[in-house]
Design a protein around this motif. Sequence first.
Motif, PDB file in Angstrom:
ATOM      1  N   ASN A  20      -5.213  -4.375  -0.487  1.00  0.00           N
ATOM      2  CA  ASN A  20      -6.272  -3.436  -0.118  1.00  0.00           C
ATOM      3  C   ASN A  20      -6.783  -3.650   1.303  1.00  0.00           C
ATOM      4  N   VAL A  49     -12.053  -1.871   0.028  1.00  0.00           N
ATOM      5  CA  VAL A  49     -11.194  -2.092   1.198  1.00  0.00           C
ATOM      6  C   VAL A  49     -11.572  -3.410   1.862  1.00  0.00           C
ATOM      7  N   TRP A  75     -11.221   2.873  -1.015  1.00  0.00           N
ATOM      8  CA  TRP A  75     -10.217   3.818  -0.566  1.00  0.00           C
ATOM      9  C   TRP A  75     -10.533   5.229  -1.047  1.00  0.00           C
ATOM     10  N   ASN A  84       0.856  -1.181   0.000  1.00  0.00           N
ATOM     11  CA  ASN A  84       0.000   0.000   0.000  1.00  0.00           C
ATOM     12  C   ASN A  84       0.895   1.235   0.000  1.00  0.00           C
ATOM     13  N   TRP A 110      -6.890   8.362  -3.795  1.00  0.00           N
ATOM     14  CA  TRP A 110      -6.585   6.970  -3.468  1.00  0.00           C
ATOM     15  C   TRP A 110      -7.321   6.037  -4.430  1.00  0.00           C
TER      16      TRP A 110
END
Length: 310
Positions: A212, A164, A152, A128, A159
């Motif tokens: 994620n 997520v 995100w 990430n 983002w």
Amino acid sequence: MKSFKHLAMSAMVGSALLLGACGANGGAEGNGEQLSGTVKVDGSSTVAPIAEAINEEYAGVQPDVKVSIGVSGSGGGFEKFIAGETDLSNASRPIKDEEKTSLEEAGIDFTEFKVANDGLSVVVNKENDWVEEMTMEDLRKLWLEDGKTKKWSDINPEWPDEEVKFYSPGTDSGTYDFFHEEVLEEKDMVRQNIQLSEDDNVLVTGVTGDKNAIGFFGYAHYLANKDQLKVVKIDGVEPTNETVESGDYPLSRPLFVYAKNESMKNNEAAYDYMKYTLENAGEMAEAVGYVSLQEDQYKEALETLEGLKK
């Protein structure tokens, strides 16, 4: 917790034992008295590394005292404490009013002992490359249930537009309770794309396996796996020993052991183990990745414990 103890924590426990060999003391072994008996402990997975490190060494000085340490979460531990099944209950949150009431109804008097400080750590996958820090409001928005699948880009339009994946301690965990109260303000946690587990290993594995993913757990569990995880600054502050001890880190919190007063008075092994815990909790907490209290706090706790014997 077993795999966590034997793999991720082995080096830390070794450090704790070395520290103890150099300077740990207390309990009946200080005057050469050998005890026998059983001590039953259950509760928080966050407190467990401290308890396990202490128990490793205590077994060397009192080999005939059998200490069992269960890890059913703070809430699960209190359930056993209320049922009269345990002498000590580890918790990563203060006891709730309803739990106090249940203990009173069961005729069980108890004493709260603070043993260390922790900084609940929010972590993401190492790959990430967009999240470095979040505000408390960002966390709240991300983790609150609103009937939608979270992405995100919902938090920051720059983002990724990717769903997520959430990893959270289970509802019996004091870590869950702390997050639910401090971050979510007692509102519902997201229900989609989430895995809950009382086993922090499951959470670590989940976050490390998905770009994620986001999760949270105690500071020691982050430190034990920091090569695989990326910690997120909260309101610009990273969890460190210094920021946790000072309280500057927004998700700092105390860790507790709750003792059954009757056990402290009538079970010599349980009293001795609790005394040993308080005399060595500072060193052991630091050795396994938490933050010790000030020395006078442990001294005051020992005086309180001594009073329970009278």
